[in-house]
Design an enzyme around this catalytic site. Structure first.
Site, PDB file in Angstrom:
ATOM      1  N   LEU A 167       0.796  -1.220   0.000  1.00  0.00           N
ATOM      2  CA  LEU A 167       0.000   0.000   0.000  1.00  0.00           C
ATOM      3  C   LEU A 167       0.831   1.274   0.000  1.00  0.00           C
ATOM      4  O   LEU A 167       0.277   2.357  -0.034  1.00  0.00           O
ATOM      5  CB  LEU A 167      -0.931   0.012   1.224  1.00  0.00           C
ATOM      6  CG  LEU A 167      -2.081  -0.992   1.201  1.00  0.00           C
ATOM      7  CD1 LEU A 167      -2.879  -0.868   2.474  1.00  0.00           C
ATOM      8  CD2 LEU A 167      -2.974  -0.779  -0.013  1.00  0.00           C
ATOM      9  N   GLY A 168       2.141   1.191   0.074  1.00  0.00           N
ATOM     10  CA  GLY A 168       2.869   2.442   0.027  1.00  0.00           C
ATOM     11  C   GLY A 168       4.310   2.376   0.463  1.00  0.00           C
ATOM     12  O   GLY A 168       4.738   1.439   1.127  1.00  0.00           O
ATOM     13  N   LYS A 190       3.871   7.337   5.449  1.00  0.00           N
ATOM     14  CA  LYS A 190       3.501   6.326   4.477  1.00  0.00           C
ATOM     15  C   LYS A 190       2.633   6.965   3.407  1.00  0.00           C
ATOM     16  O   LYS A 190       1.624   7.602   3.700  1.00  0.00           O
ATOM     17  CB  LYS A 190       2.731   5.188   5.146  1.00  0.00           C
ATOM     18  CG  LYS A 190       2.205   4.165   4.158  1.00  0.00           C
ATOM     19  CD  LYS A 190       1.248   3.193   4.815  1.00  0.00           C
ATOM     20  CE  LYS A 190       0.605   2.313   3.757  1.00  0.00           C
ATOM     21  NZ  LYS A 190      -0.416   1.422   4.340  1.00  0.00           N
ATOM     22  N   ASP A 295      -5.234  -7.905   8.314  1.00  0.00           N
ATOM     23  CA  ASP A 295      -4.010  -8.431   7.685  1.00  0.00           C
ATOM     24  C   ASP A 295      -2.914  -8.680   8.718  1.00  0.00           C
ATOM     25  O   ASP A 295      -1.773  -8.257   8.535  1.00  0.00           O
ATOM     26  CB  ASP A 295      -3.533  -7.453   6.615  1.00  0.00           C
ATOM     27  CG  ASP A 295      -2.488  -8.091   5.694  1.00  0.00           C
ATOM     28  OD1 ASP A 295      -2.467  -9.334   5.584  1.00  0.00           O
ATOM     29  OD2 ASP A 295      -1.691  -7.346   5.098  1.00  0.00           O
TER      30      ASP A 295
END
Length: 762
Positions: A167-168, A190, A295
């Site tokens: 995601l980043g 982030k 997650d």
């Protein structure tokens, strides 16, 4: 202060011209006229990892920073629950954590929309880090958008990239607006890999909405949400500003762990269980606020010194979110997420899968065993630690309704399993109060310690009235009514319960137990069948087991109690019930295993000591049986019965008794200081065994001759000769006669004394 030594404890660096240390990166403290200001130090860092499992790992692990003034940042965590010494992970110099050449390896480049490979090389040429997906046309970019020296929002000075994730990118920065202890605060930023990816943008915006309110010592703190122009398009890009956590990820700790031979080995099971105990309260904190982590995996947890922190909140979402993107990792994510969405049960599933990955060589966890666990026979750890296998089996059960319903419920069982594992390893009991059961109501199966020993075998009715009681659910509407019940006759209890004003599940369970204790197995079974399916939890299995015992069907009882132990793998009471059912069913191996585990953990379950001794003696393991009986503490009401049982164990096997056994039994008997009646009973047993050891008949049928065997020891003050032993036996019988109230029994004892006394020639 240029060139002067850094004032941060343990740092070997010096301050550069810009006022920052060339090693740890901390700003030199201000020096007022009154003198220098001390610099507080401590852990204070964080980072994120992404969907594909690329965490901070060895790149952003071990980062250092200044101590926060918040109460949530403690210098020492509670890692290990006071039971395990987990090696602390030292904090790392942040300047060594920045990547020198930040690139996303080609094998990890995937389209953010269709998840197809992008940016891959061909014909010997490297792949492009930016471009358009050849499958769906979505633009992609794996190039960091921030460079060293960039100032985000006028306050966050970028030092460089720490890591990358699904995601980043993750950047290390100084917060120039917040000074703590004389030095700037280190933070982590982030951003998005692809600002055109709607799912990634949605995830970032979701973080911005509610994650700043998350405040737990084991969860990375979200400080802010900053924006900065994209260097190419000028479009404002969002960045999440987070607490900066040092240490190493659990994934890296596991990969670096080596055994005595230098080969990589899984982490020790107690350490893995300690990690779970640290993580579960954080998960429960999120769940209590209507959030799910989604997650969880070893990559997303960092150990810094003696504390764990969840570091990737990129996949966190609200439980009732029906439209947001769902992120997870194959091998960790539950299959039911695809059909019913993320849930508390699916979150706990990921914790169980992570525990499995850390604790044994889980080959194929994301392929062959993506949705299952290996068979116990294929994992040595499962064979050695069956309760741990049961724990993982429940938390990763394919049916979400069969898993733990809350993080606290799982934590209770993890703690119980940890106590069991540790006690089995070193033999040191680690008892604790159960939140589900009372203590053992009374010891059962102690006939060997009774005087006189009437030769009773284990009685199912005795067991049912002695096993621990399941505690009443305090939320049950009839909890107050049940608390008023006294320990009256079972028939009276049954009548009172049938007249209860509110027939709740707890009332029914109490009625079933009263009927079982009264010996009415059929009626108990009928009442148990009236419970609604929603009430058929582990308590249903417990009461089914009681009915099976009373009905004389120990195999059924064993199956029922085994289901309870599977649901409550950390409860000694469940294993005790399973053990006694196994013994009654003739499964001595299982009974010994369960008794031994319970006894190692908690010496309060004295019935298991007698059960172990009973079964070991049946296998002619007298030393093992006596060793267990000797462990019954002298503070226990069963200490004397245990010692009596040990005396009998010494002399009970006629073919194996030695002089040392006889002397030891005598020493124990003298030490017990029993009342005259019990002492006389046991002295008769001892002298009888000694005469058998000499090889002479008990009755004196002729003149005393030289015995075939002699001894040098003394029994209750008498020499090991036939004459002395007969005199002792005679004395014992006469002492028993004086205690006997029945005239015929008294005459019989006197006759017995006359029959065994030594005869002399006139």
């Amino acid at each position: 202060m240029t060139g002067t030594p850094c004032q941060r404890g343990g740092c070997p660096g010096r301050y550069d011209a810009d006022g920052y240390c060339d090693q740890c990166g901390h700003k030199a403290p201000a020096v007022p006229a009154a003198g220098p200001v001390s610099v507080a130090t401590g852990p204070m860092t964080a980072g994120f990892s992404g969907r594909t499992g690329a965490g901070l790992g060895g790149t952003a692990s071990g980062l250092t920073g200044t101590r926060s003034t918040r109460s949530r940042a403690s210098a020492r965590g509670r890692l290990g629950a006071g039971l395990v010494d987990v090696p602390p992970v030292p904090l790392r110099n942040p300047t060594t954590a920045v990547m020198s050449d930040p690139q996303v390896p080609e094998p990890r480049r995937y389209c953010g929309k269709c998840d197809e490979p992008v940016g891959r090389g061909r014909d010997g040429q490297p792949g492009r880090p930016e471009g358009f997906c050849p499958h769906c046309g979505t633009q992609f970019s794996f190039v960091p958008r921030l460079a060293t020296g960039d100032l985000v929002d006028g306050r966050y000075e970028i030092l460089g990239c720490l890591a990358y994730g699904g995601l980043g990118w993750i950047y290390l920065a100084r917060d120039r607006h917040v000074s703590e202890g004389g030095a700037d605060r280190w933070v982590v930023l982030k951003g998005l890999i692809n600002t055109g990816d709607p799912h990634a943008m949605e995830s970032a915006m979701a973080e911005r909405r509610f994650l700043v309110e998350v405040d737990h010592p084991n969860i990375v703190k979200i400080h802010d949400f900053a924006r900065h122009p994209d260097p190419k398009t000028g479009e404002l890009v969002g960045y999440i500003v987070m607490e900066y956590v040092g240490g190493q990820s659990l994934k890296d700790l596991a990969l670096a762990h080596r055994g005595p031979t230098g080969q990589r080995e899984p982490l020790p099971l107690p350490q893995v269980l300690a990690y779970a105990l640290e993580v579960l309260p954080a998960m429960g904190y999120l769940h209590d606020r209507g959030l799910v982590f989604c997650d969880f995996k070893p990559d997303n947890v960092i150990q810094a010194e003696e504390q764990l922190k969840l570091i990737d909140l990129g996949a966190v979402r609200r439980i009732d979110d029906q439209t947001g993107a769902i992120y997870g990792t194959p091998g960790y994510q539950a299959a039911d997420v695809a059909t019913r969405g993320p849930s508390i049960e699916s979150d706990l599933y990921t914790v169980g899968r992570a525990m499995a990955v850390l604790s044994f060589q889980f080959t194929g966890f994301s392929s062959k065993y993506a949705d299952s666990m290996p068979a116990p026979a294929d994992v040595d750890l499962f064979v050695r630690e069956p309760s741990y296998h049961r724990l993982l089996t429940r938390v990763t059960h394919p049916d979400p309704l069969r898993r733990f319903a809350s993080a606290s419920e799982m934590a209770d069982q993890v703690l119980g399993v940890l106590r069991e594992v540790l006690s089995a390893a070193d033999g040191v009991p680690r008892p604790s109060m159960s939140a589900l059961f009372t203590a053992e109501r009374r010891a059962f199966g102690t006939a060997a310690g009774a005087v006189p020993d009437d030769g009773r075998t284990l009685s199912p009715r005795e067991v049912v009235t002695a096993l621990p009681l399941p505690l009443v659910d305090p939320t049950d509407p009839a909890a107050g009514f049940l608390a008023t019940l006294s320990a009256a006759n079972p028939a009276e209890v049954v009548a009172t319960l049938r007249a209860a004003p509110n027939r709740t599940a707890e009332v029914t369970y109490r009625l079933v137990r009263a009927l079982a204790e009264a010996g009415d197995a059929a009626e108990a079974h009928t009442e148990l069948g009236t419970l609604a399916p929603a009430d058929a939890d582990w308590r249903h299995g417990w009461h089914s087991g009681l009915i099976g015992l009373v009905a004389g069907r120990p195999q059924e009882a064993l199956a029922a109690f085994a289901s309870v132990a599977e649901a409550l793998p950390g409860e000694p009471a469940a294993q005790l019930a399973e053990g006694v059912a196994a013994e009654l069913a003739g499964n001595a191996d299982l009974a010994i295993a369960r008794y031994a585990r319970v006894w190692r953990v908690d010496h309060g379950y004295v019935s298991t000591a007698f059960g172990l001794a009973r079964l070991l003696l049946a296998r002619h393991d007298r030393a093992g049986a006596i060793g267990v009986l000797d462990e019954v503490p002298d503070s226990s009401s069963q200490h004397v019965p245990a010692q009596i049982a040990a005396v009998r164990a010494r002399i009970g096997d006629a073919g194996a008794v030695s002089e040392a056994d006889l002397v030891d039994a005598s020493t124990r008997l003298e030490r017990l200081r029993l009342d005259p009646g019990r002492h006389a009973h046991l002295s008769v047993e001892l002298f009888t065994a000694a005469l058998r050891w000499l090889g002479v008949p008990l009755e004196a049928r002729g003149a005393t001759g030289a015995p075939p065997r002699t001894g040098t020891g003394r029994l209750l003050g008498r020499q090991l000769t036939e004459r002395e032993l007969r005199l002792g036996l005679e004395t014992g019988y006469r002492a028993l006669a004086t205690q006997e109230r029945d005239a015929f029994a008294r005459y019989a004892l006197v006759d017995r004394a006359n029959a065994v006394r030594p005869r002399t020639l006139v």
